[in-house]
Motif scaffolding. Structure first.
Motif, PDB file in Angstrom:
ATOM      1  N   LEU A  38     -15.663   3.665   5.329  1.00  0.00           N
ATOM      2  CA  LEU A  38     -14.457   3.128   4.711  1.00  0.00           C
ATOM      3  C   LEU A  38     -14.470   3.375   3.202  1.00  0.00           C
ATOM      4  CD1 LEU A  38     -14.160  -0.333   6.484  1.00  0.00           C
ATOM      5  CD2 LEU A  38     -12.880   1.747   6.994  1.00  0.00           C
ATOM      6  N   PRO A  39     -13.297   3.640   2.627  1.00  0.00           N
ATOM      7  CA  PRO A  39     -13.231   3.796   1.174  1.00  0.00           C
ATOM      8  C   PRO A  39     -13.604   2.495   0.465  1.00  0.00           C
ATOM      9  CG  PRO A  39     -11.188   4.520   2.231  1.00  0.00           C
ATOM     10  CD  PRO A  39     -12.009   3.841   3.277  1.00  0.00           C
ATOM     11  N   GLU A  40     -14.121   2.627  -0.744  1.00  0.00           N
ATOM     12  CA  GLU A  40     -14.478   1.454  -1.533  1.00  0.00           C
ATOM     13  C   GLU A  40     -13.245   0.580  -1.729  1.00  0.00           C
ATOM     14  OE1 GLU A  40     -16.239   0.557  -5.940  1.00  0.00           O
ATOM     15  OE2 GLU A  40     -16.905   2.368  -4.925  1.00  0.00           O
ATOM     16  N   GLY A  41     -13.430  -0.724  -1.618  1.00  0.00           N
ATOM     17  CA  GLY A  41     -12.319  -1.660  -1.791  1.00  0.00           C
ATOM     18  C   GLY A  41     -11.604  -2.012  -0.496  1.00  0.00           C
ATOM     19  N   SER A  42     -12.021  -1.424   0.618  1.00  0.00           N
ATOM     20  CA  SER A  42     -11.385  -1.709   1.908  1.00  0.00           C
ATOM     21  C   SER A  42     -11.779  -3.100   2.392  1.00  0.00           C
ATOM     22  CB  SER A  42     -11.832  -0.690   2.962  1.00  0.00           C
ATOM     23  OG  SER A  42     -11.476   0.602   2.598  1.00  0.00           O
ATOM     24  N   THR A  43     -10.797  -3.818   2.899  1.00  0.00           N
ATOM     25  CA  THR A  43     -11.038  -5.121   3.516  1.00  0.00           C
ATOM     26  C   THR A  43     -10.176  -5.186   4.774  1.00  0.00           C
ATOM     27  OG1 THR A  43      -9.241  -6.148   2.255  1.00  0.00           O
ATOM     28  CG2 THR A  43     -11.460  -6.302   1.307  1.00  0.00           C
ATOM     29  N   SER A  81      -6.374  -3.932   5.311  1.00  0.00           N
ATOM     30  CA  SER A  81      -6.081  -2.809   4.424  1.00  0.00           C
ATOM     31  C   SER A  81      -5.337  -1.729   5.202  1.00  0.00           C
ATOM     32  CB  SER A  81      -7.376  -2.188   3.877  1.00  0.00           C
ATOM     33  OG  SER A  81      -8.014  -3.040   2.972  1.00  0.00           O
ATOM     34  N   TYR A  82      -4.521  -0.975   4.478  1.00  0.00           N
ATOM     35  CA  TYR A  82      -3.810   0.165   5.061  1.00  0.00           C
ATOM     36  C   TYR A  82      -4.408   1.451   4.526  1.00  0.00           C
ATOM     37  CZ  TYR A  82      -0.274  -2.804   7.121  1.00  0.00           C
ATOM     38  OH  TYR A  82       0.363  -3.745   7.900  1.00  0.00           O
ATOM     39  N   PHE A  83      -4.404   2.486   5.374  1.00  0.00           N
ATOM     40  CA  PHE A  83      -4.994   3.768   5.014  1.00  0.00           C
ATOM     41  C   PHE A  83      -4.032   4.910   5.308  1.00  0.00           C
ATOM     42  CE2 PHE A  83      -8.535   1.126   6.635  1.00  0.00           C
ATOM     43  CZ  PHE A  83      -9.286   1.037   5.470  1.00  0.00           C
ATOM     44  N   ASP A  84      -4.219   6.011   4.579  1.00  0.00           N
ATOM     45  CA  ASP A  84      -3.632   7.292   4.927  1.00  0.00           C
ATOM     46  C   ASP A  84      -4.749   8.048   5.632  1.00  0.00           C
ATOM     47  OD1 ASP A  84      -1.172   6.762   3.665  1.00  0.00           O
ATOM     48  OD2 ASP A  84      -1.993   7.339   1.726  1.00  0.00           O
ATOM     49  N   LEU A  85      -4.490   8.489   6.849  1.00  0.00           N
ATOM     50  CA  LEU A  85      -5.526   9.104   7.678  1.00  0.00           C
ATOM     51  C   LEU A  85      -5.186  10.542   8.037  1.00  0.00           C
ATOM     52  CD1 LEU A  85      -5.842   6.237  10.308  1.00  0.00           C
ATOM     53  CD2 LEU A  85      -7.311   6.576   8.332  1.00  0.00           C
ATOM     54  N   LYS A 124     -10.327  12.498  16.262  1.00  0.00           N
ATOM     55  CA  LYS A 124     -11.233  11.745  15.392  1.00  0.00           C
ATOM     56  C   LYS A 124     -10.638  11.675  13.995  1.00  0.00           C
ATOM     57  CE  LYS A 124     -15.473  12.801  17.782  1.00  0.00           C
ATOM     58  NZ  LYS A 124     -16.695  13.518  17.845  1.00  0.00           N
ATOM     59  N   ILE A 125     -10.984  10.604  13.287  1.00  0.00           N
ATOM     60  CA  ILE A 125     -10.533  10.468  11.905  1.00  0.00           C
ATOM     61  C   ILE A 125     -11.417  11.363  11.043  1.00  0.00           C
ATOM     62  CG2 ILE A 125     -10.311   8.908   9.943  1.00  0.00           C
ATOM     63  CD1 ILE A 125      -9.740   6.657  11.951  1.00  0.00           C
ATOM     64  N   SER A 126     -10.794  12.328  10.367  1.00  0.00           N
ATOM     65  CA  SER A 126     -11.569  13.227   9.512  1.00  0.00           C
ATOM     66  C   SER A 126     -11.444  12.853   8.032  1.00  0.00           C
ATOM     67  CB  SER A 126     -11.141  14.675   9.729  1.00  0.00           C
ATOM     68  OG  SER A 126      -9.784  14.843   9.409  1.00  0.00           O
ATOM     69  N   SER A 127     -10.435  12.045   7.701  1.00  0.00           N
ATOM     70  CA  SER A 127     -10.237  11.643   6.309  1.00  0.00           C
ATOM     71  C   SER A 127      -9.606  10.258   6.271  1.00  0.00           C
ATOM     72  CB  SER A 127      -9.333  12.662   5.612  1.00  0.00           C
ATOM     73  OG  SER A 127      -8.868  12.160   4.393  1.00  0.00           O
ATOM     74  N   ILE A 128     -10.155   9.388   5.430  1.00  0.00           N
ATOM     75  CA  ILE A 128      -9.622   8.030   5.263  1.00  0.00           C
ATOM     76  C   ILE A 128      -9.410   7.806   3.766  1.00  0.00           C
ATOM     77  CG2 ILE A 128     -10.008   5.560   5.581  1.00  0.00           C
ATOM     78  CD1 ILE A 128     -12.068   6.208   7.726  1.00  0.00           C
ATOM     79  N   LYS A 129      -8.169   7.461   3.397  1.00  0.00           N
ATOM     80  CA  LYS A 129      -7.867   7.162   1.998  1.00  0.00           C
ATOM     81  C   LYS A 129      -7.156   5.819   1.952  1.00  0.00           C
ATOM     82  CE  LYS A 129      -5.479   8.951  -2.029  1.00  0.00           C
ATOM     83  NZ  LYS A 129      -4.059   8.749  -2.248  1.00  0.00           N
ATOM     84  N   LEU A 130      -7.661   4.915   1.144  1.00  0.00           N
ATOM     85  CA  LEU A 130      -7.059   3.589   1.007  1.00  0.00           C
ATOM     86  C   LEU A 130      -5.663   3.729   0.416  1.00  0.00           C
ATOM     87  CD1 LEU A 130      -7.488   0.521   1.249  1.00  0.00           C
ATOM     88  CD2 LEU A 130      -8.446   0.554  -1.044  1.00  0.00           C
ATOM     89  N   ASN A 131      -4.677   3.102   1.053  1.00  0.00           N
ATOM     90  CA  ASN A 131      -3.312   3.095   0.541  1.00  0.00           C
ATOM     91  C   ASN A 131      -3.087   1.731  -0.112  1.00  0.00           C
ATOM     92  OD1 ASN A 131      -0.492   2.869   0.234  1.00  0.00           O
ATOM     93  ND2 ASN A 131      -0.125   4.342   1.873  1.00  0.00           N
ATOM     94  N   SER A 132      -3.459   1.627  -1.377  1.00  0.00           N
ATOM     95  CA  SER A 132      -3.406   0.349  -2.094  1.00  0.00           C
ATOM     96  C   SER A 132      -1.988  -0.197  -2.190  1.00  0.00           C
ATOM     97  CB  SER A 132      -3.976   0.514  -3.503  1.00  0.00           C
ATOM     98  OG  SER A 132      -5.292   0.967  -3.434  1.00  0.00           O
ATOM     99  N   GLN A 133      -1.018   0.674  -2.399  1.00  0.00           N
ATOM    100  CA  GLN A 133       0.367   0.233  -2.548  1.00  0.00           C
ATOM    101  C   GLN A 133       0.879  -0.423  -1.262  1.00  0.00           C
ATOM    102  OE1 GLN A 133       2.997   3.308  -3.886  1.00  0.00           O
ATOM    103  NE2 GLN A 133       4.719   1.924  -4.152  1.00  0.00           N
TER     104      GLN A 133
END
Length: 88
Positions: free
Chosen positions: A33-38, A41-45, A51-60
């Protein structure tokens, strides 16, 4: 790119990510998980070969969804006249 939602952490080791667009649940090691994930949280995947190859936290999106829930809970509390059940 798809949207994912961190539903829960199991056994403090595994993250359960829900992807509504394809009605699927993915389980990944918590360390991925990206830093700051709880939870909540929502992600761009990026999903490749099921399989999930990329996880980016969507803070907005995480921020806006959190505030929608808080506003709704506030309205529900304001409209509540207390419990229908009486304490004995």
């Amino acid at each position: 790119m798809m949207k994912g939602y961190l539903d829960r952490i199991e056994e403090n080791k595994f993250a359960v990510i829900l992807v509504d667009e394809i009605n699927k649940e993915f389980i990944v090691p918590k360390e991925q998980l990206p830093e700051g994930s709880t939870e909540n949280s929502y992600f761009d995947l990026t999903i490749e070969n099921d399989k999930i190859s990329s996880i980016k936290l969507n803070s907005q999106k995480t921020y806006s969804e959190k505030h929608k829930v808080e506003d709704l809970m506030g309205k529900l509390r304001a409209n509540s006249n207390g419990s229908k059940f009486k304490k004995k």
